[in-house]
Motif scaffolding. Structure first.
Motif, PDB file in Angstrom:
ATOM      1  N   GLY A  28      -7.674  38.599  30.574  1.00 37.41           N
ATOM      2  CA  GLY A  28      -6.854  39.510  29.754  1.00 37.41           C
ATOM      3  C   GLY A  28      -6.288  40.681  29.967  1.00 37.41           C
ATOM      4  N   ARG A 543       3.485  40.134  27.444  1.00 35.88           N
ATOM      5  CA  ARG A 543       2.416  39.335  27.457  1.00 35.88           C
ATOM      6  C   ARG A 543       2.856  37.799  27.860  1.00 35.88           C
ATOM      7  NH1 ARG A 543      -1.524  40.029  29.167  1.00 35.88           N
ATOM      8  NH2 ARG A 543      -2.225  41.958  27.839  1.00 35.88           N
ATOM      9  N   HIS A 650     -10.895  37.982  24.667  1.00 37.63           N
ATOM     10  CA  HIS A 650      -8.887  38.134  24.850  1.00 37.63           C
ATOM     11  C   HIS A 650      -8.496  38.797  23.709  1.00 37.63           C
ATOM     12  CE1 HIS A 650      -9.271  35.246  28.299  1.00 37.63           C
ATOM     13  NE2 HIS A 650      -7.934  35.709  28.588  1.00 37.63           N
ATOM     14  N   TYR A 656      -4.999  40.749  23.945  1.00 39.32           N
ATOM     15  CA  TYR A 656      -4.163  39.392  23.988  1.00 39.32           C
ATOM     16  C   TYR A 656      -4.158  38.891  22.559  1.00 39.32           C
ATOM     17  CZ  TYR A 656      -4.084  38.236  28.918  1.00 39.32           C
ATOM     18  OH  TYR A 656      -3.694  38.077  30.263  1.00 39.32           O
ATOM     19  N   TYR A 660      -2.510  34.744  23.025  1.00 43.41           N
ATOM     20  CA  TYR A 660      -3.156  33.790  23.975  1.00 43.41           C
ATOM     21  C   TYR A 660      -2.093  32.733  24.018  1.00 43.41           C
ATOM     22  CZ  TYR A 660      -7.157  31.392  26.186  1.00 43.41           C
ATOM     23  OH  TYR A 660      -8.074  31.081  27.025  1.00 43.41           O
ATOM     24  N   TYR A 663      -0.416  31.869  27.888  1.00 48.11           N
ATOM     25  CA  TYR A 663      -1.025  31.142  28.996  1.00 48.11           C
ATOM     26  C   TYR A 663      -0.146  29.802  29.051  1.00 48.11           C
ATOM     27  CZ  TYR A 663      -4.495  34.473  29.895  1.00 48.11           C
ATOM     28  OH  TYR A 663      -5.123  35.699  30.347  1.00 48.11           O
TER      29      TYR A 663
END
Length: 729
Positions: A28, A543, A650, A656, A660, A663
């Protein structure tokens, strides 16, 4: 406010066709936080400018690299506080400028502010993550709220915002182009996002919330690191570790001796739920002990329990969103993303559930059949990885311990990661033994551009786990590229590979290999940065875009030419046996139940946490988690999320929160982007130049969807990812 530490993620490991072979890679972003500090008088500003410590001037080392030989623990807090004071004074001077606001005297002036703060805090934040101590933790606790207060005072300053808004609304502002236009757009949105439109009373409340959240996040981070160390699993006999290699057992004995437990064996906990050793331990009770320590490490009611902190953070975040007029914290967080609402994120993720649930049910049956041979009648979570490994070996003839000797850590770096960068982008690397490091196992390299002459910057490699290092893997900038400030990048990749016992070679798992390629993708994003403004440079993107370059770079690990160059036995130099890559790629589509499932569960859990109201967020965390997992329609009884709530670093500390899912989204981008590469000739210099020119060297100089279309010529497509994961019919 926290400094960005870009991490490897769960999905990274499985983004590669080899990933499911081992426990997935890591994780993160990091931030920091205490006593508010304000510069309101000329005397205070003068005191700040009088700072003459070790960070007062740029380092004399190449590229302004930090000189760790000259920095003492006692240097950090005065330097950080002086940096905070100077940045406050600089921003206050911009806000009080009597001249009419212009792009140059407002936006560009803001980009020039905070040089001392960045110089010191970029280094400090890395040390508190990678080589911390009680002294550094205490300093982090002291300065984090000061940093949070500084950020609030800047972005909630009505005079400063009035100047930014005046430029934003002016004809001159609307006529800006290129990076200038993007900087104005990004900064104006950031001011509004951080509360510039609130009333004075609301701003006071927001500042108090931000300070409290910052303190809690720092406390969570420190407490979780302590929990990981405290819950390392201690075994009394070598027999309990049957299935581990001699080198692993020797390392466990060494750890125990260092911990004051001679004659015993200590297995450390890796940051995520499923521990790599679960694939090897033949003793079922040993597996159970490791799994239970892992999953209960921060919720067992001891002094390391983080659940109370989670409740406070989640409740405060929900209240903050409410204050800012948003229905929940996820909506607040996602304002600048490619996927910009939690509803879109959940729709995107739940679309995977039907196919994944079928895979989980099918694979659970396969594993139970294998377990019955050992007298197991009911599959438990601590059995999954062990029997998945047995089935994989039987079906694909793969053995992690037999493969690791082909992946000596520094050989993978120099003849794999660097080799791919040379062949694709023309980069060369020169080791520098004259640059100080903060830990003796690190290495430093100078990165040379494709002309063979122009230096791009410095690269630090910190590969091995240790008690002073938090879990995961990440990239950070000691110095961030900026043409405005005349800076070239100084970048570190930090990983948590199990260190070898004394006299033994440093060997990497396949997961470690893909993590090394992943993190270097972040590094390339930083090295290729060619932006004028720090705000738009390199990895300073949304992000749900920033993990795209890193996941994309994982694909080079399995390019046959690259693999042949680094996958060599550390003793004999023999290449990885012919045909093994095909087997590994086939095996990579097995066990998607865990490889994809645990990450999808964690990503949905993140969104569910951050769409709660303040009242809902105050409920007991583990009860909420139980309800959230049950609602997903996946086999969470056998496959818990990659991170459970109490150790989900995270989202509670690393930036994050509500992110998340990125990803998974960026894996879509990475597979679709790699599909373009394969259709256009593969790993060629021409493709490397196109990659660099279209997105990898562009930072946030353009809208992110534009960067992606400039690369591939189309919007993201899901099919390449589904195919890579074996989730298509």
């Amino acid at each position: 406010m926290k400094t960005r530490l870009l991490a490897a993620a769960a999905p990274l490991a499985f983004a590669s066709p080899l990933a499911a072979f081992a426990a997935p890679a890591l994780t993160g972003l990091a931030l920091g936080g205490v006593a508010a500090m304000t510069i309101t008088t000329a005397a205070q500003a003068a005191d700040a400018s009088a700072y003459d410590g070790v960070f007062a001037k740029p380092s004399a080392l190449p590229f302004g690299a930090p000189d760790f030989t000259k920095i003492k623990d006692s240097d950090w807090q005065p330097a950080i506080e002086a940096g905070i004071a100077q940045k406050r004074a600089e921003m206050k001077a911009i806000a009080n400028n009597k001249a009419a606001p212009t792009f140059e005297n407002t936006l560009v002036a803001m980009e020039r502010a905070g040089v001392l703060y960045d110089r010191v805090y970029n280094v400090f934040s890395q040390l508190t993550s990678a080589n911390t101590s009680d002294a550094l933790d205490a300093i982090d606790t002291a300065v984090s709220p000061q940093i949070s207060a500084m950020e609030d005072d800047i972005y909630l300053d009505p005079k400063l915002f009035a100047r930014v808004k005046a430029v934003h609304d002016s004809a001159a502002g609307k006529a800006l182009t290129g990076e200038d236009a993007m900087l104005l757009k990004v900064e104006y949105a950031k001011f509004v996002h951080r509360g510039a439109l609130l009333s004075p009373a609301q701003k006071v409340a927001l500042k108090a919330m931000n300070t409290d959240i910052s303190k809690l996040e720092t406390q969570f981070a420190q407490q979780l690191t302590q929990a990981n160390n405290a819950h390392a699993v201690v075994f009394d006999s070598k027999e309990a570790l049957d299935g581990l290699s001699d080198a692993q057992i020797a390392a466990a004995a060494e750890r125990a001796a260092k911990d004051g437990k001679p004659g015993k064996y200590v297995l450390p906990l890796i940051n995520y739920t499923q521990q790599p050793v679960l694939a090897q331990l033949t003793n079922r009770d040993s597996r159970r002990r490791v799994f239970e320590e892992s999953i209960n490490r921060a919720s067992s009611g001891d002094q390391y329990d983080t659940t109370g902190l989670v409740t406070q953070i989640a409740t405060l975040r929900a209240k903050k969103a409410e204050l800012l007029g948003q229905p929940n914290f996820a909506t607040f967080q996602m304002y600048d993303r490619m996927i910009n609402t939690p509803e879109k994120a959940m729709t995107f993720m739940t679309g995977f559930v039907p196919a994944l649930r079928k895979t989980q049910d099918r694979e659970a049956g396969v594993l139970l059949d294998a377990a019955r041979a050992d007298g197991v009648t009911k599959l438990e979570p601590w059995d999954w990885t062990y029997y998945a490994e047995k089935v994989r070996k039987a079906k694909y003839d793969l053995d992690e311990s037999a493969i690791k000797p082909y992946f000596e850590v520094y050989n993978v770096l120099e003849n794999g990661v660097f080799y791919a960068a040379n062949k694709t982008y023309g980069l060369t690397f020169r080791r520098r033994t004259d640059i100080p490091v903060y830990h003796p196992t690190m290495r430093v390299y100078e990165v040379i551009d494709k002309d063979g002459k122009t230096p791009l910057g410095l690269f630090y490699f910190d590969p091995f786990s240790r008690p002073s290092k938090r879990g995961g893997a990440w990239m950070n900038n000691f110095v961030e590229q900026s043409d405005l400030l005349g800076n070239k990048p100084v970048i570190a990749n930090t990983i948590n590979i199990d260190p070898p016992a004394e006299g033994q070679p440093a060997l990497a798992s396949w997961d470690d290999v893909t993590t090394m390629f992943h993190e270097f993708g972040h590094a390339l994003h930083g090295f290729f940065a060619s932006q004028k403004y720090p705000e738009l440079s390199g990895t300073n993107t949304a992000r749900d875009f920033v993990e795209f370059p890193s996941q994309f770079n994982e694909n080079f690990a399995t390019v046959p030419e690259v693999l042949a160059h680094y996958a060599k036995h550390y003793k004999t130099g023999a290449p990885l046996p012919a045909g093994l890559l095909d087997k590994i790629e086939a095996a990579g589509k097995f066990n998607q139940s865990v490889a994809f499932g645990e990450t999808l569960e964690a990503a949905m859990l993140d969104i569910k946490w951050h769409t709660l109201t303040p009242e809902q967020a105050s409920q007991p965390p583990m009860e909420f988690e139980k309800q959230a997992l049950a609602s997903m329609g996946l086999r969470t009884d056998l496959i818990p999320p990659r991170y459970r709530t109490p150790y989900f670093r995270h989202i509670w500390d690393n930036g994050y929160a509500s992110g998340y899912y990125s990803y998974i989204w960026t894996e879509v981008l990475a597979h679709d982007g790699w599909d373009w590469v394969e259709k256009h000739g593969g790993m060629t210099r021409a493709n490397g130049d196109h990659i660099r020119a279209s997105f990898l060297g562009q930072g946030h100089s353009k809208d992110l969807d534009v960067l992606y279309r400039n690369f591939t010529g189309h919007d993201p497509q899901l099919e390449p990812m589904l195919k890579a994961r074996g989730l298509t019919e």
